[in-house]
Scaffold this active site. Structure first.
Site, PDB file in Angstrom:
ATOM      1  N   LEU A  37      44.518  23.216  37.884  1.00 43.91           N
ATOM      2  CA  LEU A  37      44.531  22.868  36.164  1.00 43.91           C
ATOM      3  C   LEU A  37      46.599  23.188  36.618  1.00 43.91           C
ATOM      4  O   LEU A  37      46.571  22.663  35.469  1.00 43.91           O
ATOM      5  CB  LEU A  37      43.613  23.521  36.171  1.00 43.91           C
ATOM      6  CG  LEU A  37      42.501  23.718  35.899  1.00 43.91           C
ATOM      7  CD1 LEU A  37      41.577  24.871  35.223  1.00 43.91           C
ATOM      8  CD2 LEU A  37      41.794  22.342  35.594  1.00 43.91           C
ATOM      9  N   GLY A  47      44.127  33.171  41.595  1.00 48.29           N
ATOM     10  CA  GLY A  47      42.843  33.224  42.586  1.00 48.29           C
ATOM     11  C   GLY A  47      42.131  32.601  42.160  1.00 48.29           C
ATOM     12  O   GLY A  47      40.763  33.128  41.478  1.00 48.29           O
ATOM     13  N   ALA A  91      40.773  27.075  42.984  1.00 50.76           N
ATOM     14  CA  ALA A  91      42.089  26.114  43.397  1.00 50.76           C
ATOM     15  C   ALA A  91      43.152  27.491  44.249  1.00 50.76           C
ATOM     16  O   ALA A  91      42.721  26.664  45.233  1.00 50.76           O
ATOM     17  CB  ALA A  91      43.292  25.928  42.353  1.00 50.76           C
ATOM     18  N   SER A 147      45.970  37.857  39.380  1.00 48.45           N
ATOM     19  CA  SER A 147      45.955  38.406  38.297  1.00 48.45           C
ATOM     20  C   SER A 147      44.856  39.258  37.562  1.00 48.45           C
ATOM     21  O   SER A 147      43.684  38.432  37.034  1.00 48.45           O
ATOM     22  CB  SER A 147      46.991  38.286  37.039  1.00 48.45           C
ATOM     23  OG  SER A 147      47.024  38.829  35.727  1.00 48.45           O
ATOM     24  N   VAL A 176      35.317  28.846  34.273  1.00 52.82           N
ATOM     25  CA  VAL A 176      33.863  27.273  34.346  1.00 52.82           C
ATOM     26  C   VAL A 176      34.272  26.270  35.596  1.00 52.82           C
ATOM     27  O   VAL A 176      35.314  26.806  36.457  1.00 52.82           O
ATOM     28  CB  VAL A 176      34.037  26.184  32.928  1.00 52.82           C
ATOM     29  CG1 VAL A 176      33.345  26.774  32.212  1.00 52.82           C
ATOM     30  CG2 VAL A 176      35.900  25.929  33.374  1.00 52.82           C
ATOM     31  N   ILE A 199      39.789  30.611  35.115  1.00 55.08           N
ATOM     32  CA  ILE A 199      38.767  29.914  34.219  1.00 55.08           C
ATOM     33  C   ILE A 199      37.514  30.018  33.889  1.00 55.08           C
ATOM     34  O   ILE A 199      36.676  29.625  32.442  1.00 55.08           O
ATOM     35  CB  ILE A 199      39.312  28.581  33.895  1.00 55.08           C
ATOM     36  CG1 ILE A 199      38.665  27.955  32.970  1.00 55.08           C
ATOM     37  CG2 ILE A 199      38.516  27.146  34.913  1.00 55.08           C
ATOM     38  CD1 ILE A 199      39.955  26.482  32.208  1.00 55.08           C
ATOM     39  N   PRO A 228      24.179   7.365  41.068  1.00 55.03           N
ATOM     40  CA  PRO A 228      24.001   8.620  42.065  1.00 55.03           C
ATOM     41  C   PRO A 228      25.109   8.532  42.395  1.00 55.03           C
ATOM     42  O   PRO A 228      26.031   7.908  43.135  1.00 55.03           O
ATOM     43  CB  PRO A 228      22.649   7.062  42.343  1.00 55.03           C
ATOM     44  CG  PRO A 228      23.399   6.265  42.240  1.00 55.03           C
ATOM     45  CD  PRO A 228      23.593   6.544  40.636  1.00 55.03           C
ATOM     46  N   LYS A 259      22.984  18.162  44.000  1.00 53.30           N
ATOM     47  CA  LYS A 259      23.459  17.924  43.018  1.00 53.30           C
ATOM     48  C   LYS A 259      23.024  16.564  44.116  1.00 53.30           C
ATOM     49  O   LYS A 259      24.213  15.634  44.663  1.00 53.30           O
ATOM     50  CB  LYS A 259      24.385  17.807  42.441  1.00 53.30           C
ATOM     51  CG  LYS A 259      25.272  16.623  41.665  1.00 53.30           C
ATOM     52  CD  LYS A 259      26.668  17.407  40.889  1.00 53.30           C
ATOM     53  CE  LYS A 259      27.276  16.303  40.660  1.00 53.30           C
ATOM     54  NZ  LYS A 259      28.243  16.266  39.905  1.00 53.30           N
TER      55      LYS A 259
HETATM   56  P1  FAD Z   1      42.003  29.269  37.878  1.00 58.58           P
HETATM   57  O1  FAD Z   1      40.079  29.297  36.640  1.00 58.58           O
HETATM   58  O2  FAD Z   1      42.774  29.189  35.264  1.00 58.58           O
HETATM   59  O3  FAD Z   1      42.595  29.733  37.733  1.00 58.58           O
HETATM   60  C1  FAD Z   1      44.231  30.311  37.961  1.00 58.58           C
HETATM   61  C2  FAD Z   1      44.407  31.820  38.222  1.00 58.58           C
HETATM   62  O4  FAD Z   1      46.119  31.939  38.238  1.00 58.58           O
HETATM   63  C3  FAD Z   1      43.666  33.094  38.370  1.00 58.58           C
HETATM   64  O5  FAD Z   1      43.371  33.644  39.472  1.00 58.58           O
HETATM   65  C4  FAD Z   1      44.633  33.383  37.191  1.00 58.58           C
HETATM   66  O6  FAD Z   1      44.583  35.053  36.724  1.00 58.58           O
HETATM   67  C5  FAD Z   1      46.176  33.324  38.320  1.00 58.58           C
HETATM   68  N1  FAD Z   1      47.697  34.030  37.654  1.00 58.58           N
HETATM   69  C6  FAD Z   1      47.367  32.673  36.096  1.00 58.58           C
HETATM   70  N2  FAD Z   1      48.976  33.472  35.311  1.00 58.58           N
HETATM   71  C7  FAD Z   1      49.296  34.208  36.104  1.00 58.58           C
HETATM   72  C8  FAD Z   1      50.786  35.263  36.356  1.00 58.58           C
HETATM   73  N3  FAD Z   1      51.306  34.804  35.735  1.00 58.58           N
HETATM   74  N4  FAD Z   1      50.499  35.967  37.505  1.00 58.58           N
HETATM   75  C9  FAD Z   1      49.480  36.554  38.762  1.00 58.58           C
HETATM   76  N5  FAD Z   1      48.429  35.255  38.255  1.00 58.58           N
HETATM   77  C10 FAD Z   1      48.469  34.583  37.780  1.00 58.58           C
HETATM   78  N6  FAD Z   1      35.819  21.023  38.059  1.00 58.58           N
HETATM   79  C11 FAD Z   1      34.553  20.597  38.696  1.00 58.58           C
HETATM   80  O7  FAD Z   1      34.731  20.362  39.416  1.00 58.58           O
HETATM   81  N7  FAD Z   1      33.835  20.435  38.113  1.00 58.58           N
HETATM   82  C12 FAD Z   1      33.232  21.182  37.370  1.00 58.58           C
HETATM   83  O8  FAD Z   1      32.076  21.231  36.333  1.00 58.58           O
HETATM   84  C13 FAD Z   1      34.648  21.422  35.789  1.00 58.58           C
HETATM   85  N8  FAD Z   1      34.252  21.905  34.933  1.00 58.58           N
HETATM   86  C14 FAD Z   1      35.115  22.237  33.811  1.00 58.58           C
HETATM   87  C15 FAD Z   1      34.981  22.812  32.326  1.00 58.58           C
HETATM   88  C16 FAD Z   1      35.786  22.188  31.480  1.00 58.58           C
HETATM   89  C17 FAD Z   1      35.447  22.640  30.073  1.00 58.58           C
HETATM   90  C18 FAD Z   1      36.810  22.913  32.158  1.00 58.58           C
HETATM   91  C19 FAD Z   1      37.888  23.549  31.330  1.00 58.58           C
HETATM   92  C20 FAD Z   1      37.463  22.694  33.722  1.00 58.58           C
HETATM   93  C21 FAD Z   1      36.800  22.559  34.331  1.00 58.58           C
HETATM   94  N9  FAD Z   1      36.344  22.002  35.594  1.00 58.58           N
HETATM   95  C22 FAD Z   1      35.358  21.308  36.306  1.00 58.58           C
HETATM   96  C23 FAD Z   1      37.790  22.409  36.408  1.00 58.58           C
HETATM   97  C24 FAD Z   1      37.723  23.516  37.048  1.00 58.58           C
HETATM   98  O9  FAD Z   1      37.203  24.630  35.920  1.00 58.58           O
HETATM   99  C25 FAD Z   1      39.101  23.800  37.126  1.00 58.58           C
HETATM  100  O10 FAD Z   1      39.624  22.877  38.679  1.00 58.58           O
HETATM  101  C26 FAD Z   1      38.985  25.353  38.700  1.00 58.58           C
HETATM  102  O11 FAD Z   1      38.649  26.226  38.032  1.00 58.58           O
HETATM  103  C27 FAD Z   1      40.062  25.454  39.042  1.00 58.58           C
HETATM  104  O12 FAD Z   1      41.114  26.073  38.625  1.00 58.58           O
HETATM  105  P2  FAD Z   1      42.165  26.695  38.748  1.00 58.58           P
HETATM  106  O13 FAD Z   1      42.420  27.913  39.754  1.00 58.58           O
HETATM  107  O14 FAD Z   1      43.343  25.302  38.709  1.00 58.58           O
HETATM  108  O15 FAD Z   1      42.959  27.609  36.828  1.00 58.58           O
END
Ligand code: FAD
Length: 508
Positions: free
Chosen positions: A336, A15, A18, A42, A50, A48, A99, A81
């Site tokens: 991610l 959650g 993504a 969870s 960010v 993450i 741009p 932006k």
């Molecule tokens: P996460 O935010 O890690 O979410 C993972 C989810 O899975 C969480 O809800 C967690 O609870 C759940 N989960 C994991 N394991 C379990 C389990 N065993 N049981 C139940 N639930 C579980 N993107 C941009 O477009 N612009 C930016 O400026 C940008 N800056 C960034 C800077 C950094 C340093 C980094 C590392 C990334 C950046 N990104 C950026 C990428 C962006 O942060 C991610 O693409 C976005 O937040 C999506 O993350 P996610 O949902 O895939 O993963």
């Protein structure tokens, strides 16, 4: 697809941005088809935290979902932006804005930058930036909505948002839950895959609850809980081209005027972001652990903040690359879990959106036809490779030789897919065209020229236009942009009128 083959239940694992974007997108598209959607996340693991700078494509995602823009911006404390400012990349002291918009206008069907090049080589023109409305708007901290009239210079740009990632996930969660998505709180401790492999039957939570589904979407972040840990999709490592593998992030108080762009400042072993929201600034230093360490990176970040820090600095590790297969069996990775290319051009949220769109267009039957899987993987591979090459360009097209990091990226071998583009531009000024994927002409031109890759020649057809006519046309374009921008409101005023964040919300 016949009725019995139809997917009946989709389980989204995770959650973060993504997970909730996927839930919002799919619930909107498939609500009428009666497909059940559940999302497991969870709180114990968290997200993450960010990911705050976006690309213009997000506007179309929101529009498609029928989201009201000013409400969305107020709720996520978002700003506009118009691009990204790159400081110190080609050489220390350099600055340019990439741009979201055009440079000048085509003349007689020939790309504008060839005309500019001719005038520039004759020392009749300086920066190409003066021919970009969004660059000039950004430099003067102005903002207004683009015009729908293609004849207007105000139609020459687009815009994206800078937003609070936590508030965005919350906003999307409300949206998705209102459209029937069922949220399940709990930590998944086991993924049950059929003995013959490739097909996930259910996931099991810590409390022993089992959640079954026809299609699983892995949005579990870097850990790739299903796609990698259970299905072993494999990872294509691109860290030889993109050596940054860590980031330290911290928000701080906003002290300066609210500018409508993200900033990326090159540092000795990577680069630092500055993302202005309505109420605070997001900052982070993305660096390579081969060339510096956490303590030094943190010192550099903390000593360059413009205002008081609002939290403790947080470290995040990653590896540039992508899953070898983003869809395996009945599991699709989005976010991610599918791969990560550092945030230099704010591409991750775009890649999430691209994954959702490709999946919605192909929505598989329960049989998971191989053709669907191959097509999805092909499209996403292409997206990732295009972004990868564009990012590498920023590092490789540099004259910096002031640290081992810059020596490495300046001299490293680059993929052939980028090498020939660079060579073609250097020799002829031609920008390679492609039909799909991110980063079209103006983006490449911005980075090439901003980082001192100036072509040897220009399109010879330009010489058919008499010099005096050329210089007059350029002067008129520049003047039109200058006059237009001078009449626009400031970004800060525009935000105040259009989408002020609720006063009751605190600083964080
Ligand atoms: P996460 O935010 O890690 O979410 C993972 C989810 O899975 C969480 O809800 C967690 O609870 C759940 N989960 C994991 N394991 C379990 C389990 N065993 N049981 C139940 N639930 C579980 N993107 C941009 O477009 N612009 C930016 O400026 C940008 N800056 C960034 C800077 C950094 C340093 C980094 C590392 C990334 C950046 N990104 C950026 C990428 C962006 O942060 C991610 O693409 C976005 O937040 C999506 O993350 P996610 O949902 O895939 O993963």
């Amino acid at each position: 697809m016949n009725g019995s083959e139809n997917i009946k239940k989709i389980v989204i694992v995770g959650g973060g941005t993504a997970g909730w974007m996927t839930a919002a997108g799919l619930s909107h598209v498939f609500r009428a088809n009666g497909i059940e959607i559940a999302l497991v996340e969870s709180d114990q693991i968290g997200t993450i935290g960010v990911g705050e700078a976006t690309l213009p494509h997000l506007r179309f995602f929101n529009e498609h979902l029928g989201i009201d823009e000013s409400e969305f911006m107020a709720r996520t404390s978002a700003t506009f932006k118009l691009g990204i400012e790159f400081r110190d990349w080609g050489r220390q002291g350099d600055a340019y804005i990439h741009p979201f918009g055009e440079y000048g206008r085509e003349i007689r069907g020939i790309d504008f930058h060839h005309f500019w090049l001719k005038a520039h080589k004759a020392s009749r023109e300086g920066r190409i930036d003066s021919f970009s409305l969004p660059v000039v708007m950004g430099e003067l901290a102005k903002f207004a909505m683009p015009s729908a009239d293609p004849r207007s210079v105000m139609a020459s740009y687009s815009y994206a948002y800078q937003l609070d990632a936590g508030l965005y996930a919350k906003f999307l969660r409300e949206f998705a839950e209102a459209r029937g998505v069922q949220r399940i709180e709990g930590k998944i401790v086991e993924v049950s895959v059929r003995p013959e492999g490739g097909v996930v039957d259910f996931v099991t939570l810590e409390n022993d609850r089992k959640i079954t589904g026809d299609l699983f979407i892995d949005c579990s972040g870097f850990r790739g809980l299903i796609i990698e840990q259970a299905l072993k999709a494999g990872y294509e490592d691109w860290s030889q081209y993109l050596p940054c593998d860590r980031a330290v992030a911290v928000p701080c108080e906003m002290t300066a005027e609210n500018v409508p762009y993200t900033r990326a400042t090159a540092r000795e072993a990577g680069w630092q972001w500055r993302i202005p929201l309505q109420h605070r600034v997001g900052n982070g230093y993305v660096f390579s652990s081969r060339f510096t360490d956490d303590e030094r990176a943190s010192d550099i970040l903390m000593s360059s903040l413009e205002g008081a820090p609002l939290a403790e600095p947080k470290f995040i590790g990653f590896r540039a690359g992508k899953r070898r297969r983003q869809w395996v069996g009945n599991c699709v990775a989005i976010g991610l879990s599918s791969g990560f290319l550092e945030p230099l051009e704010s591409t991750s949220i775009y890649l999430i959106q691209a994954g959702i769109t490709a999946l919605a267009e192909l929505l598989p039957s329960r049989a998971m036809h191989e053709a669907d899987i191959r097509e999805f993987n092909r499209v996403m591979d292409l997206e990732y490779e295009r972004v990868r090459d564009f990012l590498i360009l920023h590092y490789h097209a540099t004259e910096r030789n002031d640290s081992p990091f810059w020596d490495y990226v300046r001299t490293m071998p680059i993929p052939e897919s980028l090498a020939y583009k660079l060579e073609l531009f250097r020799k002829t000024g031609v920008v390679v065209q492609y039909k799909d994927g991110l980063f079209l002409h103006p983006s490449w031109i911005a980075v090439y020229l901003g980082q001192r890759v100036v072509p040897d020649g220009y399109d010879p057809r330009v010489d058919a236009l008499p010099d005096e006519q050329l210089y007059k046309a350029l002067a008129e374009m520049k003047a039109l942009i200058g006059q237009t921008v001078s009449g626009l409101p400031t970004h800060a005023d525009f935000l105040r009128d259009y989408c002020p964040r609720p006063v009751a919300d605190g600083v964080l």
